[in-house]
Design an enzyme around this catalytic site. Structure first.
Site, mmCIF file in Angstrom:
data_model
loop_
_atom_site.group_PDB
_atom_site.id
_atom_site.type_symbol
_atom_site.label_atom_id
_atom_site.label_comp_id
_atom_site.label_asym_id
_atom_site.label_seq_id
_atom_site.Cartn_x
_atom_site.Cartn_y
_atom_site.Cartn_z
ATOM 1 N N ASP A 135 0.635 -1.348 -0.144
ATOM 2 C CA ASP A 135 -0.042 -0.014 -0.307
ATOM 3 C C ASP A 135 1.087 1.050 0.033
ATOM 4 O O ASP A 135 0.348 2.197 -0.114
ATOM 5 C CB ASP A 135 -0.813 -0.243 0.791
ATOM 6 C CG ASP A 135 -0.480 0.001 2.859
ATOM 7 O OD1 ASP A 135 0.852 -0.479 2.190
ATOM 8 O OD2 ASP A 135 -1.480 -0.234 3.568
ATOM 9 N N ASP A 185 -0.748 -6.401 -0.011
ATOM 10 C CA ASP A 185 -1.182 -5.748 1.762
ATOM 11 C C ASP A 185 -3.345 -5.224 1.679
ATOM 12 O O ASP A 185 -3.174 -5.251 0.557
ATOM 13 C CB ASP A 185 -0.832 -4.135 1.584
ATOM 14 C CG ASP A 185 0.690 -3.977 2.294
ATOM 15 O OD1 ASP A 185 0.651 -4.417 3.183
ATOM 16 O OD2 ASP A 185 1.387 -2.918 1.838
ATOM 17 N N LYS A 190 -0.840 -10.096 2.999
ATOM 18 C CA LYS A 190 -0.408 -9.001 4.692
ATOM 19 C C LYS A 190 -1.164 -8.060 5.537
ATOM 20 O O LYS A 190 -2.372 -6.663 4.604
ATOM 21 C CB LYS A 190 1.279 -8.127 3.650
ATOM 22 C CG LYS A 190 1.938 -7.591 4.928
ATOM 23 C CD LYS A 190 3.177 -7.153 4.458
ATOM 24 C CE LYS A 190 3.013 -5.780 3.456
ATOM 25 N NZ LYS A 190 3.037 -4.729 4.430
ATOM 26 N N GLU A 223 -1.241 -5.194 8.557
ATOM 27 C CA GLU A 223 -0.262 -4.292 10.177
ATOM 28 C C GLU A 223 -0.802 -4.867 11.387
ATOM 29 O O GLU A 223 -2.145 -4.356 11.112
ATOM 30 C CB GLU A 223 0.609 -3.079 9.928
ATOM 31 C CG GLU A 223 0.428 -2.738 8.312
ATOM 32 C CD GLU A 223 0.962 -1.627 7.915
ATOM 33 O OE1 GLU A 223 0.795 -0.169 8.939
ATOM 34 O OE2 GLU A 223 1.232 -1.219 6.667
ATOM 35 N N GLU A 259 9.705 -4.305 10.174
ATOM 36 C CA GLU A 259 10.008 -2.736 9.814
ATOM 37 C C GLU A 259 10.294 -1.833 10.563
ATOM 38 O O GLU A 259 9.867 -1.468 11.479
ATOM 39 C CB GLU A 259 8.367 -2.444 9.158
ATOM 40 C CG GLU A 259 8.881 -0.975 8.390
ATOM 41 C CD GLU A 259 8.244 0.047 7.341
ATOM 42 O OE1 GLU A 259 7.191 -0.940 7.322
ATOM 43 O OE2 GLU A 259 8.418 0.935 7.224
HETATM 44 O O1 KIV Z 1 3.584 -0.921 1.324
HETATM 45 C C1 KIV Z 1 4.721 -1.466 2.105
HETATM 46 O O2 KIV Z 1 5.807 -0.589 0.452
HETATM 47 C C2 KIV Z 1 5.269 -1.849 2.855
HETATM 48 C C3 KIV Z 1 6.869 -2.400 2.710
HETATM 49 C C4 KIV Z 1 7.224 -0.953 3.080
HETATM 50 C C5 KIV Z 1 7.104 -3.742 3.591
HETATM 51 O O3 KIV Z 1 4.690 -2.730 3.614
#
Ligand code: KIV
Length: 263
Positions: A44, A83, A112, A114, A181
């Site tokens: 994202d 994401d 993914k 968070e 991260e």
């Molecule tokens: O959105 C993204 O680019 C990420 C990376 C920073 C791992 O989640």
């Protein structure tokens, strides 16, 4: 045949470092996998680098579906992770599943999310219904306003213990991989030691099982001062293909990240 999650776990077990770059379109997808990148992350971060937003918060499910489809169509071999955008997995379990399923339907092999312990039930809900999940702890950009900026996380003993608990909770809930991260190198080494699933670092030192960078950062698309953990691969390589090949080589041999890219 695409790289599978099983293959990524085998690489981790055998000490073969995993290379991941963000990717948002079909042209780059083909180029990155031809240069040897194992995993393409439809991040994202497209909110920042494609849409010129200040944060990732305005990114929607429709945006992620569109870009995932582009990356899937432009690639044949790399493993695809997408994401789940802000707000798409904090809804009811049914709506969360529906959102994740939309991404899988257009080509994502894993989604993914968070967050740590507090979203372990969401991770369990998705993985027990056949949707592979990658966790993301440390600096979680979707929480930037709560975290007070883009800062290194887990610096105090208490915060470090919580970060370890978060990573373990995600693994127990069924996460198949986890992004760390902006985490001190010594802490990500401990997390990587404790987990069986691959850890992928960004600003998290070299002890992780793999490394990820935002493509536009390592290609120096936005010249100027970079975050400490970013390496400008265009400087020495001169071509995009050469830059990506150098990233792959340096991650595989363990020369990236160097101490100057770590905390
Ligand atoms: O959105 C993204 O680019 C990420 C990376 C920073 C791992 O989640």
């Amino acid at each position: 045949m695409r790289v599978t999650l099983t293959a990524l776990h085998k690489m981790c077990d055998e000490g073969d470092r995993i290379t991941m770059l963000t990717c948002y379109d079909g042209s780059f997808a083909g180029l990155l996998e031809a240069a040897g990148v194992d995993v393409l992350l439809v991040g994202d971060s497209l909110g920042n680098v494609i849409q010129a937003e200040d944060t990732t918060l305005p990114v929607t499910m429709d945006h992620m579906v569109y870009h995932t489809r582009c990356v899937a169509r432009g690639s044949k071999r790399a493993f695809l992770v997408t994401d789940m955008p802000f707000g798409s997995f904090q809804v009811s379990p049914a709506a969360t599943f529906e959102n994740a399923a939309r991404l899988m339907a257009v080509g994502a092999q894993m989604v993914k999310v968070e967050g740590g312990q507090t979203i372990a039930d969401t991770v369990e809900f998705l993985t027990s219904r056949g949707i592979p999940v990658c966790g993301h702890v440390g600096l979680t950009p979707q929480s930037v306003h709560q975290l007070g900026g883009y800062r290194v996380q887990g610096k105090t003993d208490k915060a470090a213990r919580q970060l370890i608990r978060d990573a373990q909770a995600l693994e127990q809930a069924g996460a198949g991989m986890i992004v760390l991260e902006l985490v001190p190198a010594s802490l990500s080494a401990q997390v990587s030691e404790k987990l069986r699933i691959p850890t992928i670092g960004i600003g998290a030192g070299k002890a992780c099982d793999g490394q990820v960078l935002v493509l536009y950062d390592m290609l120096n698309i936005f010249p100027g001062k970079k975050a400490r953990f970013v390496k400008n691969y265009m400087e020495a390589a001169g071509t995009i293909q050469g830059a990506v090949e150098a990233f792959v080589k340096e991650v595989k041999t363990g020369s990236f990240p160097a101490p100057e890219h770590s905390f």
